[in-house]
Motif scaffolding. Structure first.
Motif, PDB file in Angstrom:
ATOM      1  N   MET A 297       0.753  -1.105  -0.047  1.00 24.11           N
ATOM      2  CA  MET A 297       0.060  -0.023   0.018  1.00 24.11           C
ATOM      3  C   MET A 297       0.865   1.319  -0.144  1.00 24.11           C
ATOM      4  N   GLU A 298       1.848   1.317   0.763  1.00 25.90           N
ATOM      5  CA  GLU A 298       2.850   2.320   0.687  1.00 25.90           C
ATOM      6  C   GLU A 298       3.543   2.494  -0.672  1.00 25.90           C
ATOM      7  N   LEU A 299       3.800   1.408  -1.093  1.00 23.82           N
ATOM      8  CA  LEU A 299       4.320   1.326  -2.848  1.00 23.82           C
ATOM      9  C   LEU A 299       3.344   2.206  -3.430  1.00 23.82           C
ATOM     10  N   ALA A 300       1.977   1.907  -3.545  1.00 26.35           N
ATOM     11  CA  ALA A 300       0.976   2.478  -4.321  1.00 26.35           C
ATOM     12  C   ALA A 300       0.641   4.046  -4.078  1.00 26.35           C
ATOM     13  N   THR A 301       0.934   4.393  -2.971  1.00 28.40           N
ATOM     14  CA  THR A 301       0.676   5.834  -2.333  1.00 28.40           C
ATOM     15  C   THR A 301       1.730   6.628  -2.873  1.00 28.40           C
ATOM     16  N   LYS A 302       2.995   6.273  -2.640  1.00 28.38           N
ATOM     17  CA  LYS A 302       4.209   7.114  -2.890  1.00 28.38           C
ATOM     18  C   LYS A 302       4.697   6.854  -4.384  1.00 28.38           C
ATOM     19  N   LEU A 303       4.808   5.848  -4.971  1.00 27.94           N
ATOM     20  CA  LEU A 303       5.080   5.744  -6.233  1.00 27.94           C
ATOM     21  C   LEU A 303       3.970   6.011  -7.429  1.00 27.94           C
ATOM     22  N   SER A 304       4.086   7.053  -7.579  1.00 26.65           N
ATOM     23  CA  SER A 304       2.745   7.677  -8.446  1.00 26.65           C
ATOM     24  C   SER A 304       3.133   7.167 -10.099  1.00 26.65           C
ATOM     25  N   GLN A 305       4.546   7.099 -10.132  1.00 23.22           N
ATOM     26  CA  GLN A 305       4.801   6.901 -11.707  1.00 23.22           C
ATOM     27  C   GLN A 305       4.850   5.596 -12.262  1.00 23.22           C
ATOM     28  N   LEU A 306       4.598   4.638 -11.267  1.00 22.96           N
ATOM     29  CA  LEU A 306       4.625   3.299 -11.514  1.00 22.96           C
ATOM     30  C   LEU A 306       3.513   2.934 -12.853  1.00 22.96           C
ATOM     31  N   LYS A 307       4.276   2.047 -13.732  1.00 25.71           N
ATOM     32  CA  LYS A 307       3.485   1.613 -14.928  1.00 25.71           C
ATOM     33  C   LYS A 307       3.265   0.115 -14.942  1.00 25.71           C
ATOM     34  N   LYS A 308       3.987  -0.661 -14.229  1.00 22.45           N
ATOM     35  CA  LYS A 308       3.633  -2.005 -14.096  1.00 22.45           C
ATOM     36  C   LYS A 308       4.159  -2.570 -12.780  1.00 22.45           C
ATOM     37  N   LEU A 309       3.685  -3.254 -11.860  1.00 21.63           N
ATOM     38  CA  LEU A 309       3.644  -3.882 -10.844  1.00 21.63           C
ATOM     39  C   LEU A 309       3.337  -5.132 -10.663  1.00 21.63           C
TER      40      LEU A 309
ATOM     41  N   CYS B 148      -6.283  -5.451  -0.355  1.00 23.77           N
ATOM     42  CA  CYS B 148      -5.139  -4.675  -0.823  1.00 23.77           C
ATOM     43  C   CYS B 148      -4.872  -4.501  -2.191  1.00 23.77           C
ATOM     44  N   LEU B 149      -5.133  -5.641  -2.788  1.00 16.15           N
ATOM     45  CA  LEU B 149      -4.865  -5.652  -4.459  1.00 16.15           C
ATOM     46  C   LEU B 149      -5.740  -4.801  -5.294  1.00 16.15           C
ATOM     47  N   GLU B 150      -7.152  -4.735  -4.601  1.00 12.10           N
ATOM     48  CA  GLU B 150      -8.266  -3.807  -5.194  1.00 12.10           C
ATOM     49  C   GLU B 150      -7.968  -2.246  -4.793  1.00 12.10           C
ATOM     50  N   SER B 151      -7.376  -1.992  -3.411  1.00  9.50           N
ATOM     51  CA  SER B 151      -6.935  -0.627  -3.348  1.00  9.50           C
ATOM     52  C   SER B 151      -5.623  -0.269  -4.023  1.00  9.50           C
ATOM     53  N   ILE B 152      -4.677  -1.163  -4.299  1.00  9.97           N
ATOM     54  CA  ILE B 152      -3.798  -0.567  -5.245  1.00  9.97           C
ATOM     55  C   ILE B 152      -4.065  -0.495  -6.505  1.00  9.97           C
ATOM     56  N   SER B 153      -5.209  -0.827  -7.007  1.00  6.77           N
ATOM     57  CA  SER B 153      -5.656  -0.878  -8.181  1.00  6.77           C
ATOM     58  C   SER B 153      -6.552   0.485  -8.533  1.00  6.77           C
ATOM     59  N   LEU B 154      -7.132   0.707  -7.485  1.00 11.38           N
ATOM     60  CA  LEU B 154      -7.608   2.126  -7.239  1.00 11.38           C
ATOM     61  C   LEU B 154      -6.682   3.388  -7.313  1.00 11.38           C
ATOM     62  N   LEU B 155      -5.614   3.125  -6.579  1.00  3.98           N
ATOM     63  CA  LEU B 155      -4.528   4.312  -6.375  1.00  3.98           C
ATOM     64  C   LEU B 155      -3.762   4.195  -7.508  1.00  3.98           C
ATOM     65  N   LEU B 156      -3.685   3.177  -8.521  1.00  9.51           N
ATOM     66  CA  LEU B 156      -2.677   3.264  -9.507  1.00  9.51           C
ATOM     67  C   LEU B 156      -3.562   2.981 -10.813  1.00  9.51           C
TER      68      LEU B 156
ATOM     69  N   ILE C 118      -1.079  -4.020 -12.992  1.00 13.94           N
ATOM     70  CA  ILE C 118      -0.736  -4.825 -11.774  1.00 13.94           C
ATOM     71  C   ILE C 118      -0.960  -6.414 -12.068  1.00 13.94           C
ATOM     72  N   ILE C 119       0.133  -7.214 -12.040  1.00 16.34           N
ATOM     73  CA  ILE C 119       0.293  -8.388 -12.181  1.00 16.34           C
ATOM     74  C   ILE C 119       0.076  -9.242 -10.995  1.00 16.34           C
ATOM     75  N   THR C 120      -0.900 -10.005 -10.671  1.00 13.73           N
ATOM     76  CA  THR C 120      -1.390 -10.662  -9.509  1.00 13.73           C
ATOM     77  C   THR C 120      -1.088 -12.260  -9.607  1.00 13.73           C
ATOM     78  N   LYS C 121      -1.001 -12.473 -10.851  1.00 10.20           N
ATOM     79  CA  LYS C 121      -0.872 -14.137 -11.123  1.00 10.20           C
ATOM     80  C   LYS C 121       0.334 -14.516 -11.929  1.00 10.20           C
ATOM     81  N   MET C 122       1.170 -15.589 -11.751  1.00  4.98           N
ATOM     82  CA  MET C 122       2.391 -15.772 -12.417  1.00  4.98           C
ATOM     83  C   MET C 122       1.949 -16.349 -13.595  1.00  4.98           C
TER      84      MET C 122
END
Length: 348
Positions: free
Chosen positions: A304-316, A328-336, A341-345
């Motif tokens: 969550m800290e990553l999603a809040t502070k790294l606003s330039q992220l294009k791929k996570l 948590c996964l739903e929240s970072i999707s909304l923040l970025l 966002i890749i959640t499955k290998m």
């Protein structure tokens, strides 16, 4: 005793070449040949004398990739003597070091010191060198054409201890040293198992380095990574995936000194925890791509800290981070919203 009749002379049959491609000029044919791969050019050279002559033109052998061929030292040397020149800019070859039956034998060496010297003299303007599965234990880095190299890939190569000798003493000038890779900006040491702390110290002499791949180099530890971070601050791409000795201790130095980082890959660092991720989130503000998949000790708080502070992220990539919750996964999707966002290998 009857004498044998004299051999008959073969009659030459005149072949009228009236197809469109036969009427093309040499310049046009060379331009067409430039789109072909190495195998296609070699096959085309058997068509006729004109194409054989054109296929030997040095401009066609500026970027050479023979990784699809199984080549031993003899074949590679013959190829270099025929096509190697100062026009060659990139060379990619594959050795036999992954074959257990040939490892340690003469055939597995591929690039001997004599062959390296020949490449150095013929291909003096080489800028990109890619070696895959090569046994380089009997070869020194200084034997290679290094002075103009911009890219050096040693993918899954067998190296001796302390092989990466970048800073050497100038011959004939006692006490004076120089870097033999002054223009190198990309160094890929993927799965080169002997890379250790001494080699990382040598990397600090590469002042132009921008891209560094140390993935699957299991001897790389925190001390070596901190040394590189402090002395090569211009790195924009860093891959330390599979460096299982790396812990949170080095993440503060990485974030503090590598503030130009755009891509950071840290896959399968099981010793990495929220503390290390927090250092990255607070210091690497230009980060665009981050891979922390298989970092099983990472939890919701640091992501969550990553999603809040790294606003330039294009791929996570957070796949197989088992402590992350669905909320948590739903929240970072909304923040970025613009971040992939890749959640499955995947199998790529």
């Amino acid at each position: 005793m009857a004498l044998d009749p004299p051999p008959r002379k073969r009659r030459r049959i005149a072949v009228v070449q009236d197809t469109v491609i036969c009427r093309l000029s040499d310049d046009v044919l060379l331009h067409i040949f430039g789109y072909l791969d190495v195998l296609s050019v070699l096959r085309s050279s058997r068509t006729c004398r004109q194409w054989h002559r054109l296929a030997a033109d040095r401009t066609l052998w500026q970027h050479v990739d023979v990784t699809r061929f199984k080549m031993d030292t003899k074949r590679l040397w013959k190829f270099i003597r025929r096509h190697g020149s100062d026009k060659m800019k990139s060379l990619s070859v594959r050795g036999l070091a992954t074959d257990p039956a040939k490892l340690g034998k003469k055939k597995a060496v591929l690039i001997s010191s004599s062959l390296a010297a020949d490449i150095n003299s013929r291909c003096s303007n080489l800028e990109h060198l890619h070696l895959f599965n090569c046994d380089l234990r009997d070869l020194q880095l200084s034997n290679l054409p290094t002075m103009k190299l911009r890219t050096l890939h040693l993918h899954n190569c067998v190296l001796s201890a302390n092989w990466l000798q970048v800073d050497i003493e100038v011959e004939g000038r006692r006490g004076r040293r120089e870097c033999i890779l002054p223009h190198l900006n990309t160094l890929n040491l993927h799965q080169s198992a002997m890379i250790a702390r001494y080699d990382l110290i040598q990397i600090t002499y590469l002042s132009q380095l921008k891209h560094l791949d140390l993935s699957q180099c299991y001897r790389v530890d925190d001390q070596g990574l901190m040394t590189v971070s402090e002395h090569v601050p211009g790195i924009v791409y860093l891959n330390i995936s599979g460096c299982t000795r790396v812990t949170d201790a080095s993440m503060h130095r990485v974030g503090r000194h590598l503030n130009q980082l755009r891509v950071l890959e840290m896959k399968n660092l099981f010793r990495l925890t929220d503390l290390g991720i927090s250092c990255i989130a607070n210091m690497c503000h230009k980060l665009e791509v981050l891979d922390i998949s298989l970092c099983t000790a990472v939890s919701d708080a640091s992501v969550m800290e990553l999603a809040t502070k790294l606003s330039q992220l294009k791929k996570l990539n957070v796949s197989l981070c088992h402590q992350l919750s669905d909320n948590c996964l739903e929240s970072i999707s909304l923040l970025l919203p613009s971040c992939l966002i890749i959640t499955k290998m995947t199998t790529d």
